[in-house]
Design a protein around this motif. Structure first.
Motif, PDB file in Angstrom:
ATOM      1  N   THR A 274      52.156   2.514  26.314  1.00 17.11           N
ATOM      2  CA  THR A 274      51.492   3.109  25.156  1.00 17.11           C
ATOM      3  C   THR A 274      50.516   4.152  25.673  1.00 17.11           C
ATOM      4  O   THR A 274      49.935   3.998  26.744  1.00 17.11           O
ATOM      5  CB  THR A 274      50.718   2.039  24.363  1.00 17.11           C
ATOM      6  OG1 THR A 274      49.935   1.282  25.285  1.00 17.11           O
ATOM      7  CG2 THR A 274      51.669   1.115  23.611  1.00 17.11           C
TER       8      THR A 274
ATOM      9  N   ASN B  95      47.962   5.529  23.606  1.00 22.06           N
ATOM     10  CA  ASN B  95      46.690   5.456  22.893  1.00 22.06           C
ATOM     11  C   ASN B  95      46.170   4.024  22.943  1.00 22.06           C
ATOM     12  O   ASN B  95      46.956   3.086  23.031  1.00 22.06           O
ATOM     13  CB  ASN B  95      46.900   5.928  21.454  1.00 22.06           C
ATOM     14  CG  ASN B  95      47.323   7.391  21.419  1.00 22.06           C
ATOM     15  OD1 ASN B  95      46.732   8.226  22.097  1.00 22.06           O
ATOM     16  ND2 ASN B  95      48.375   7.688  20.663  1.00 22.06           N
TER      17      ASN B  95
ATOM     18  N   ASP C 154      52.142   1.092  14.820  1.00 26.07           N
ATOM     19  CA  ASP C 154      51.084   2.076  14.556  1.00 26.07           C
ATOM     20  C   ASP C 154      49.784   1.416  14.108  1.00 26.07           C
ATOM     21  O   ASP C 154      48.697   1.899  14.399  1.00 26.07           O
ATOM     22  CB  ASP C 154      51.549   3.089  13.497  1.00 26.07           C
ATOM     23  CG  ASP C 154      52.586   4.059  14.065  1.00 26.07           C
ATOM     24  OD1 ASP C 154      52.694   4.145  15.306  1.00 26.07           O
ATOM     25  OD2 ASP C 154      53.290   4.712  13.274  1.00 26.07           O
ATOM     26  N   ASN C 155      49.908   0.303  13.388  1.00 30.27           N
ATOM     27  CA  ASN C 155      48.700  -0.387  12.917  1.00 30.27           C
ATOM     28  C   ASN C 155      47.914  -1.042  14.041  1.00 30.27           C
ATOM     29  O   ASN C 155      46.776  -1.463  13.843  1.00 30.27           O
ATOM     30  CB  ASN C 155      49.069  -1.473  11.901  1.00 30.27           C
ATOM     31  CG  ASN C 155      49.533  -0.838  10.609  1.00 30.27           C
ATOM     32  OD1 ASN C 155      49.111   0.267  10.277  1.00 30.27           O
ATOM     33  ND2 ASN C 155      50.423  -1.518   9.899  1.00 30.27           N
TER      34      ASN C 155
ATOM     35  N   ILE D 249      47.051   0.441  16.756  1.00 30.23           N
ATOM     36  CA  ILE D 249      46.411   1.471  17.582  1.00 30.23           C
ATOM     37  C   ILE D 249      45.026   1.803  17.042  1.00 30.23           C
ATOM     38  O   ILE D 249      44.835   1.952  15.838  1.00 30.23           O
ATOM     39  CB  ILE D 249      47.291   2.750  17.609  1.00 30.23           C
ATOM     40  CG1 ILE D 249      48.644   2.451  18.271  1.00 30.23           C
ATOM     41  CG2 ILE D 249      46.589   3.905  18.309  1.00 30.23           C
ATOM     42  CD1 ILE D 249      48.571   2.083  19.737  1.00 30.23           C
TER      43      ILE D 249
ATOM     44  N   GLY E 194      43.162   4.608  17.841  1.00 23.64           N
ATOM     45  CA  GLY E 194      43.051   6.032  17.526  1.00 23.64           C
ATOM     46  C   GLY E 194      43.825   6.825  18.564  1.00 23.64           C
ATOM     47  O   GLY E 194      44.330   6.260  19.530  1.00 23.64           O
ATOM     48  N   TYR E 195      43.895   8.142  18.348  1.00 21.04           N
ATOM     49  CA  TYR E 195      44.615   8.986  19.302  1.00 21.04           C
ATOM     50  C   TYR E 195      43.710   9.377  20.462  1.00 21.04           C
ATOM     51  O   TYR E 195      42.555   9.770  20.259  1.00 21.04           O
ATOM     52  CB  TYR E 195      45.059  10.286  18.632  1.00 21.04           C
ATOM     53  CG  TYR E 195      46.232  10.163  17.703  1.00 21.04           C
ATOM     54  CD1 TYR E 195      47.536  10.131  18.205  1.00 21.04           C
ATOM     55  CD2 TYR E 195      46.056  10.128  16.330  1.00 21.04           C
ATOM     56  CE1 TYR E 195      48.627  10.055  17.352  1.00 21.04           C
ATOM     57  CE2 TYR E 195      47.144  10.044  15.464  1.00 21.04           C
ATOM     58  CZ  TYR E 195      48.431  10.009  15.979  1.00 21.04           C
ATOM     59  OH  TYR E 195      49.502   9.941  15.144  1.00 21.04           O
TER      60      TYR E 195
ATOM     61  N   THR F 145      43.791   7.678  13.494  1.00 22.03           N
ATOM     62  CA  THR F 145      45.235   7.596  13.238  1.00 22.03           C
ATOM     63  C   THR F 145      45.622   8.293  11.936  1.00 22.03           C
ATOM     64  O   THR F 145      46.786   8.576  11.711  1.00 22.03           O
ATOM     65  CB  THR F 145      45.700   6.126  13.183  1.00 22.03           C
ATOM     66  OG1 THR F 145      44.891   5.445  12.223  1.00 22.03           O
ATOM     67  CG2 THR F 145      45.530   5.446  14.521  1.00 22.03           C
ATOM     68  N   GLU F 146      44.618   8.600  11.075  1.00 17.75           N
ATOM     69  CA  GLU F 146      44.945   9.318   9.839  1.00 17.75           C
ATOM     70  C   GLU F 146      45.363  10.762  10.118  1.00 17.75           C
ATOM     71  O   GLU F 146      45.815  11.468   9.229  1.00 17.75           O
ATOM     72  CB  GLU F 146      43.765   9.260   8.862  1.00 17.75           C
ATOM     73  CG  GLU F 146      42.544  10.115   9.222  1.00 17.75           C
ATOM     74  CD  GLU F 146      41.660   9.498  10.309  1.00 17.75           C
ATOM     75  OE1 GLU F 146      41.965   8.370  10.772  1.00 17.75           O
ATOM     76  OE2 GLU F 146      40.669  10.144  10.712  1.00 17.75           O
TER      77      GLU F 146
ATOM     78  N   ARG G 253      47.896  11.682  11.746  1.00 17.12           N
ATOM     79  CA  ARG G 253      49.296  11.737  12.193  1.00 17.12           C
ATOM     80  C   ARG G 253      50.055  12.919  11.613  1.00 17.12           C
ATOM     81  O   ARG G 253      50.901  13.510  12.287  1.00 17.12           O
ATOM     82  CB  ARG G 253      50.034  10.418  11.949  1.00 17.12           C
ATOM     83  CG  ARG G 253      50.125   9.989  10.503  1.00 17.12           C
ATOM     84  CD  ARG G 253      50.788   8.617  10.385  1.00 17.12           C
ATOM     85  NE  ARG G 253      52.215   8.679  10.651  1.00 17.12           N
ATOM     86  CZ  ARG G 253      52.905   7.690  11.219  1.00 17.12           C
ATOM     87  NH1 ARG G 253      52.298   6.580  11.588  1.00 17.12           N
ATOM     88  NH2 ARG G 253      54.195   7.811  11.398  1.00 17.12           N
TER      89      ARG G 253
ATOM     90  N   ASN H  41      53.595   9.744  16.492  1.00 19.10           N
ATOM     91  CA  ASN H  41      52.986   8.551  15.884  1.00 19.10           C
ATOM     92  C   ASN H  41      52.082   7.824  16.876  1.00 19.10           C
ATOM     93  O   ASN H  41      52.276   7.885  18.091  1.00 19.10           O
ATOM     94  CB  ASN H  41      54.059   7.621  15.293  1.00 19.10           C
ATOM     95  CG  ASN H  41      54.954   7.066  16.355  1.00 19.10           C
ATOM     96  OD1 ASN H  41      55.490   7.822  17.139  1.00 19.10           O
ATOM     97  ND2 ASN H  41      55.092   5.761  16.417  1.00 19.10           N
ATOM     98  N   PRO H  42      51.054   7.144  16.354  1.00 13.58           N
ATOM     99  CA  PRO H  42      50.012   6.579  17.237  1.00 13.58           C
ATOM    100  C   PRO H  42      50.551   5.600  18.274  1.00 13.58           C
ATOM    101  O   PRO H  42      50.053   5.558  19.400  1.00 13.58           O
ATOM    102  CB  PRO H  42      49.078   5.848  16.257  1.00 13.58           C
ATOM    103  CG  PRO H  42      49.318   6.471  14.923  1.00 13.58           C
ATOM    104  CD  PRO H  42      50.729   6.960  14.918  1.00 13.58           C
TER     105      PRO H  42
END
Ligand SMILES: [Zn+2]
Length: 674
Positions: A55, A57, A82-83, A85, A87-88, A151-152, A154, A181-182
């Protein structure tokens, strides 16, 4: 089996939770580890023939408690979604050669990927991106740009990769648009990429980090959003069927009719790219640097890699190739035909269709739709401002005001330089400084903080670093002209001189600094009436020549928290303007008073200047505040703290001498990520 993992503690904080996964062949194998865990190398050594991924992130710490805690497990119940993670922290740009599925890349294919990744890296760094970590993925190349984002974001990252695909993908190498995607995984650098059988022509290769900056710096998200925004810009410029004849527009036909040579057609994720042998705006832009796009949704786009062409999109391209393209639309109709030497004033009030001479009423259905795609916009390159007002529309006028030393002249001259960077020509009047003083000022701003130094002869003064002046002259000559005050500042003479220059040179931006410095004939008894006439004249110039006029006007008084009504002259001045901005210097006085107007606004202590949007006719924006940060050395303002404006982009380009990547000598790397 000795596996050298590369970059785990470069890509992650030592105590970050990461997932290590292998997906092919089945079964899936997965484990959660701390990034610095010695168990990683130990565990993957149990599967010497598999390719592992990681991964990118940070993973939420709760995942660390899953069954595959600090060990690899076959057929895990869960892997990272994705949930999971936080953040980026990285954007992955994956340049992957096109080849039959399930095989490793050949030497030539991989070399093509290196060129595409190198091009993307140069271009992005020239636009202000911080230096990426570069990795050899085994079959292609990865660029990893450090960011900090929730993550918003994306969709922004997805659009960003689509634009890179548009710009950089060739028929041989694609920028992967799916890796936004995160929870995305990338190679665990150091493991061997094992696609298909390893043959002499298509060998399995070890992935590794091959280049890294001395200091990994974050790229501001504002820059990423800038590029992502190009996607929206490219798409809506569809040829409006209401304005054209019934036949659908045929791009292949159009290019061949006008002798535009296409070197290759490249399928991209959003449609088709036509790489042009030569840019129509500058024939030295060759070898596919300029491209036309036909999107799957039926719209069209244009992009040229050179900074001088940055402001050209589909509309400008089509009109350049076919100057009559938009002349016969109802909106530009009779006026353009009567004055063929001038640009159709797409954004002026619509002349009526047909040829009736006198005033008349338009039946509702015959009124053409307002065609937003025809508005030509010059960006300020202050992302925060451009986002709010959409940039400066040609054919319109902005009035700028502010107290003494508020920074309005500095700001507007920087906006002029931004226009030059966007490929526009700019005419400037500066009534309170000689042309030589303006030149000195503009050179410092154009150089930016990285290319100025303390003047050895006068320590309070900054000057250009050696060798920079010639480069800036080359950038600005023919693009920025300053009215010569030696001939006086009589307002009609100034206006007429600028008018003629703009018409002859096709400028898009005019800066008038400032109203008070324009001489009004003696004996004029109503000064306000005269100022109102001058403002209307500039507003008319904006429409007639299709330029954006930036008009600086002092306020009548300079104390208190300045409001729109404080701008000098009659209300006509702000009524006739399309935008009105008040520039405030953030000083003790400002900090004391602003809460009375903006009770919820928070100004952090590094903000030096704010722009208050008081009027924006086009989008109706009002009472918005843009915060700016000042760099004293180069007299530049920036809306992203610590990020200087990228005017001297050619300098940045030259700094990147990487041939395109050379492999890092492992001896130079810190032991922990060798
Ligand atoms: Zn070009």
């Amino acid at each position: 089996m000795d596996i050298t993992l590369s970059g785990l503690t470069l890509l992650h904080q030592p105590d970050d939770i990461i997932e290590i996964r292998s997906i092919d062949p089945k079964p899936v194998i997965s484990g959660y580890f701390r990034a610095d865990s010695p168990a990683i190398a130990h565990e993957i050594a149990r599967y010497p023939n598999r390719t592992f991924y990681q991964t990118m992130n940070p993973v939420k710490s709760a995942c660390y408690a899953r069954e595959q805690h600090e060990r690899l497990v076959e057929r895990p119940r869960e892997t990272t979604s994705d949930n999971d993670i936080v953040g980026y922290q990285w954007i992955l740009i994956d340049a992957d050669p096109v080849r039959p599925s399930g095989v490793s890349a050949s030497k030539n294919e991989k070399e093509a990927a290196r060129r595409v990744a190198g091009m993307a890296m140069k271009k992005l760094m020239a636009m202000g991106f911080s230096e990426p970590v570069v990795a050899d993925s085994g079959n292609g190349y990865h660029l990893l740009f450090k960011i900090h984002a929730g993550t918003e974001e994306r969709q922004v990252l997805s659009d960003f990769l689509s634009v890179l695909d548009m710009w950089f993908s060739t028929d041989a190498v694609k920028i992967d648009t799916a890796v936004f995607n995160p929870a995305r995984i990338t190679k665990l650098y150091g493991t061997v990429a094992r696609k298909g059988a390893s043959t002499l022509e298509r060998p399995h290769r070890q992935s590794s980090i091959i280049r890294r900056p001395a200091d990994v710096k974050e790229t501001p998200m504002a820059l990423v959003r800038n590029i992502a925004g190009e996607k929206q810009k490219a798409v809506p410029t569809s040829e409006n069927p209401r304005l054209r004849s019934s036949n659908a527009f045929n791009l292949d036909q159009f290019l061949s009719d006008y002798g535009i040579q296409v070197i290759q057609k490249v399928p991209i994720s959003s449609g088709m790219k036509y790489q042009l042998a030569e840019c129509p705006f500058d024939p030295s832009h060759k070898h596919g640097d300029a491209a036309v796009f036909a999107y799957s949704n039926g719209s069209f786009g244009f992009h040229c890699f050179h900074s001088s062409c940055a402001s050209y999109h589909w509309h400008e391209f089509r009109e350049k190739v076919d100057p009559d393209a938009y002349v016969n639309s109802p909106r530009t109709g009779s006026q353009s035909l009567a004055q063929p030497a001038q640009r159709g004033s797409d954004v002026s009030p619509a002349p009526q269709p047909g040829n009736s001479a006198g005033p008349r009423m338009l039946d509702f259905a015959e009124i053409p739709n307002y065609d937003r795609s025809k508005i030509i916009v010059v960006r300020s390159r202050f992302q925060a401002l451009d986002n709010r007002i959409g940039g400066f529309n040609r054919g319109e006028m902005s009035v700028w005001s502010g107290g003494n030393a508020s920074g309005k002249s500095t700001l507007v001259s920087q906006i002029g330089l931004a226009a030059v960077t966007e490929g526009c020509k700019v005419a400037m009047f500066s009534g309170e400084m000689t042309a030589s003083r303006v030149r000195e000022w503009v050179l410092l701003q154009a150089a930016g903080p990285d290319f100025v130094m303390q003047d050895p002869l006068s320590p309070n003064h900054f000057c250009l670093k050696p060798g920079i002046e010639q480069k800036l002259d080359a950038m600005l000559t023919g693009k920025l002209s300053i009215y010569d005050n030696d001939f006086g500042t009589d307002w009609e003479r100034v206006t007429n001189t600028i008018y003629d220059w703009v018409r002859k040179n096709g400028a898009s931006v005019v800066i008038i600094d400032n109203l008070m410095a324009l001489d009004i004939p003696t004996g004029t008894n109503d000064k306000y009436d005269m100022q109102s006439r001058i403002a209307k004249r500039f507003s008319a110039m904006a429409k007639e020549l299709n330029v954006h006029v930036h008009f600086i006007c002092h306020p009548r008084k300079t104390e208190a928290f300045l409001r729109k009504g404080d701008i000098s002259g009659t209300a006509d001045l702000t009524n006739v303007a399309d935008n009105v901005f008040m520039v405030h210097r953030v000083n003790a006085d400002f900090m004391m008073r602003y809460k009375t107007v903006y009770p919820k606004l928070v100004i952090d202590q590094d903000v030096s200047t704010v722009i208050e949007i008081m009027k924006n006719r086009d989008l109706g924006v009002v009472d918005e505040i843009i915060k700016l940060y000042f760099d004293r050395r180069s007299r530049t303002l920036s809306d992203v703290k610590g990020l200087p404006p990228q005017h001297a982009w050619t300098e940045k380009m030259e700094q990147i001498t990487m041939q395109d990547f050379t492999v890092v000598d492992n001896a130079e790397l810190p032991a922990e990520w060798r």
